[in-house]
Design a protein around this motif. Structure first.
Motif, mmCIF file in Angstrom:
data_model
loop_
_atom_site.group_PDB
_atom_site.id
_atom_site.type_symbol
_atom_site.label_atom_id
_atom_site.label_comp_id
_atom_site.label_asym_id
_atom_site.label_seq_id
_atom_site.Cartn_x
_atom_site.Cartn_y
_atom_site.Cartn_z
ATOM 1 N N MET A 178 0.837 -1.196 0.000
ATOM 2 C CA MET A 178 0.000 0.000 0.000
ATOM 3 C C MET A 178 0.875 1.250 0.000
ATOM 4 O O MET A 178 1.971 1.247 0.557
ATOM 5 C CB MET A 178 -0.929 -0.004 1.213
ATOM 6 N N TYR A 211 -8.104 2.512 -1.650
ATOM 7 C CA TYR A 211 -8.181 1.056 -1.586
ATOM 8 C C TYR A 211 -9.547 0.606 -1.098
ATOM 9 O O TYR A 211 -10.274 1.346 -0.437
ATOM 10 C CB TYR A 211 -7.119 0.509 -0.619
ATOM 11 N N GLU A 257 -6.596 -2.003 -4.863
ATOM 12 C CA GLU A 257 -6.504 -0.573 -5.162
ATOM 13 C C GLU A 257 -7.728 -0.171 -5.979
ATOM 14 O O GLU A 257 -8.132 -0.888 -6.903
ATOM 15 C CB GLU A 257 -5.225 -0.280 -5.932
#
Length: 71
Positions: free
Chosen positions: A9, A15, A66
């Motif tokens: 991340m 996300y 994502e």
């Protein structure tokens, strides 16, 4: 299910996290620790930490994806 790991991340991206049939959509605001981020919910604008979403463990459906990766 295949998805991202927490280590993949990045700050500033959005996300979707699924865990124990709960779905969260958020933007990462700041990296706090190796595996913890400050997040902003995309729907309520509430701020919370990633650890709050996984503090009870990771369910069989745990997945991070994502949002809009090609935009």
């Amino acid at each position: 299910m295949q998805g991202l790991s927490i280590n993949a991340m990045r700050v500033g991206l959005q996300y979707r996290l699924v865990n124990f049939d709960e779905v969260y959509e958020f933007e990462t605001l700041k990296k706090l620790q190796e595996d913890n981020f400050l997040l902003k919910d995309l729907h309520t604008l509430e701020k919370y930490e990633l650890h709050d979403l996984v503090k009870y463990g990771r369910g069989k459906d745990f997945e991070i994806r994502e949002l809009n990766p090609n935009v």
